[in-house]
Design a protein around this motif. Sequence first.
Motif, PDB file in Angstrom:
ATOM      1  N   GLY A 115      -1.379  -9.131   7.043  1.00 50.73           N
ATOM      2  CA  GLY A 115      -1.830  -8.930   5.674  1.00 50.73           C
ATOM      3  C   GLY A 115      -0.842  -9.480   4.664  1.00 50.73           C
ATOM      4  N   ASP A 116      -1.094  -9.110   3.396  1.00 50.01           N
ATOM      5  CA  ASP A 116      -0.338  -9.640   2.258  1.00 50.01           C
ATOM      6  C   ASP A 116       0.653  -8.583   1.767  1.00 50.01           C
ATOM      7  OD1 ASP A 116       0.607 -10.927   0.043  1.00 50.01           O
ATOM      8  OD2 ASP A 116      -1.275 -10.827  -1.090  1.00 50.01           O
ATOM      9  N   PHE A 117       1.940  -8.842   1.954  1.00 49.79           N
ATOM     10  CA  PHE A 117       2.974  -7.905   1.515  1.00 49.79           C
ATOM     11  C   PHE A 117       3.200  -7.968   0.004  1.00 49.79           C
ATOM     12  CE2 PHE A 117       3.809  -8.206   6.007  1.00 49.79           C
ATOM     13  CZ  PHE A 117       4.246  -6.936   6.346  1.00 49.79           C
ATOM     14  N   ALA A 118       2.667  -8.984  -0.671  1.00 53.42           N
ATOM     15  CA  ALA A 118       2.795  -9.044  -2.128  1.00 53.42           C
ATOM     16  C   ALA A 118       1.887  -8.022  -2.802  1.00 53.42           C
ATOM     17  CB  ALA A 118       2.469 -10.453  -2.631  1.00 53.42           C
ATOM     18  N   ASP A 119       0.891  -7.540  -2.080  1.00 51.35           N
ATOM     19  CA  ASP A 119      -0.032  -6.532  -2.597  1.00 51.35           C
ATOM     20  C   ASP A 119       0.419  -5.154  -2.102  1.00 51.35           C
ATOM     21  OD1 ASP A 119      -2.074  -4.877  -3.335  1.00 51.35           O
ATOM     22  OD2 ASP A 119      -3.621  -5.863  -2.123  1.00 51.35           O
ATOM     23  N   PRO A 120       0.924  -4.308  -2.992  1.00 49.01           N
ATOM     24  CA  PRO A 120       1.396  -2.996  -2.530  1.00 49.01           C
ATOM     25  C   PRO A 120       0.288  -2.105  -1.993  1.00 49.01           C
ATOM     26  CG  PRO A 120       1.428  -3.124  -4.932  1.00 49.01           C
ATOM     27  CD  PRO A 120       1.129  -4.509  -4.435  1.00 49.01           C
ATOM     28  N   GLU A 121      -0.964  -2.433  -2.280  1.00 51.40           N
ATOM     29  CA  GLU A 121      -2.095  -1.646  -1.798  1.00 51.40           C
ATOM     30  C   GLU A 121      -2.665  -2.182  -0.487  1.00 51.40           C
ATOM     31  OE1 GLU A 121      -3.020   1.218  -3.149  1.00 51.40           O
ATOM     32  OE2 GLU A 121      -1.323   0.914  -4.490  1.00 51.40           O
ATOM     33  N   SER A 122      -2.100  -3.259   0.020  1.00 50.09           N
ATOM     34  CA  SER A 122      -2.607  -3.797   1.288  1.00 50.09           C
ATOM     35  C   SER A 122      -2.260  -2.852   2.429  1.00 50.09           C
ATOM     36  CB  SER A 122      -2.016  -5.184   1.557  1.00 50.09           C
ATOM     37  OG  SER A 122      -0.630  -5.083   1.821  1.00 50.09           O
ATOM     38  N   ALA A 123      -2.999  -2.986   3.518  1.00 47.99           N
ATOM     39  CA  ALA A 123      -2.772  -2.106   4.676  1.00 47.99           C
ATOM     40  C   ALA A 123      -1.374  -2.293   5.250  1.00 47.99           C
ATOM     41  CB  ALA A 123      -3.833  -2.393   5.748  1.00 47.99           C
ATOM     42  N   VAL A 124      -0.892  -3.534   5.289  1.00 46.94           N
ATOM     43  CA  VAL A 124       0.435  -3.771   5.871  1.00 46.94           C
ATOM     44  C   VAL A 124       1.534  -3.193   4.971  1.00 46.94           C
ATOM     45  CG1 VAL A 124      -0.156  -5.745   7.299  1.00 46.94           C
ATOM     46  CG2 VAL A 124       0.425  -6.101   4.882  1.00 46.94           C
ATOM     47  N   SER A 125       1.362  -3.300   3.646  1.00 45.96           N
ATOM     48  CA  SER A 125       2.365  -2.735   2.736  1.00 45.96           C
ATOM     49  C   SER A 125       2.430  -1.221   2.873  1.00 45.96           C
ATOM     50  CB  SER A 125       2.040  -3.121   1.285  1.00 45.96           C
ATOM     51  OG  SER A 125       2.182  -4.507   1.086  1.00 45.96           O
TER      52      SER A 125
END
Length: 248
Positions: free
Chosen positions: A175-185
């Motif tokens: 996923g995208d770590f730049a998005d704090p709401e992403s599952a990976v974050s």
Amino acid sequence: MTELPATTTRKLGLVIDLDTCVGCHACVISCKGWNTENYGAPLSDQDPYGAEPSGTFLNRVHSYEVTPDSGTAQLVHFPKSCLHCEDAPCVTVCPTGASYKRVEDGIVLVNESDCIGCGLCAWACPYGARELDEAEGVMKKCTLCVDRIYNDNLPEEDRVPACVRTCPAGARHFGDFADPESAVSKLAAERGGLELMPEQGTRPVNRYLPPRPKDRLGGIDLLAPLLAPVAEEPSGFFAWLDKTLDRI
């Protein structure tokens, strides 16, 4: 020297759960298969069925026995591939510009037509994530399956790296770590996702989730009732059988 982008729009990467990984190497095989058949040049093998086989792999799994201060030893499986660092030394050291970091998603790639196989990127990478393809004479590395994740011809569930799609234990997440709401974050935040070797200052995007503490039962053996003898002396049919056999 090749320059890095000042910022990237996204930070695509992996979360790898060391507590869940079982070391089955399915990620290694699926990575080898997909990247041999699709993106760039095939990942070659040398003498694959001989006495000293070698080959090019973008993903590897190392296994270690870890002995804690208290308790029993534990086997930890550690998958290793490119971490797509924000400050990637493999890019800045490249003399031809073949190694580069994409502005749109932060993926680090190699333009194989410009690579001269000098190996400086392998020397600069502190994680050992670069490999020289001996047949092609160029450097190879994890592409995060860039030809899968944007491929509209694939079903949506397949638009993830091959290692993530294949992992039978669900230990790998993309996923995208730049998005704090992403599952990976969220997963990295909740489980204390770790950077690998932060002292190197490379700011890797990938995160590792540490193994969870194992449950302790305070010395209670759940199998004990099942292992206790049912009767000290035989009775009924077994008593008769025992006596009969003694007479023989």
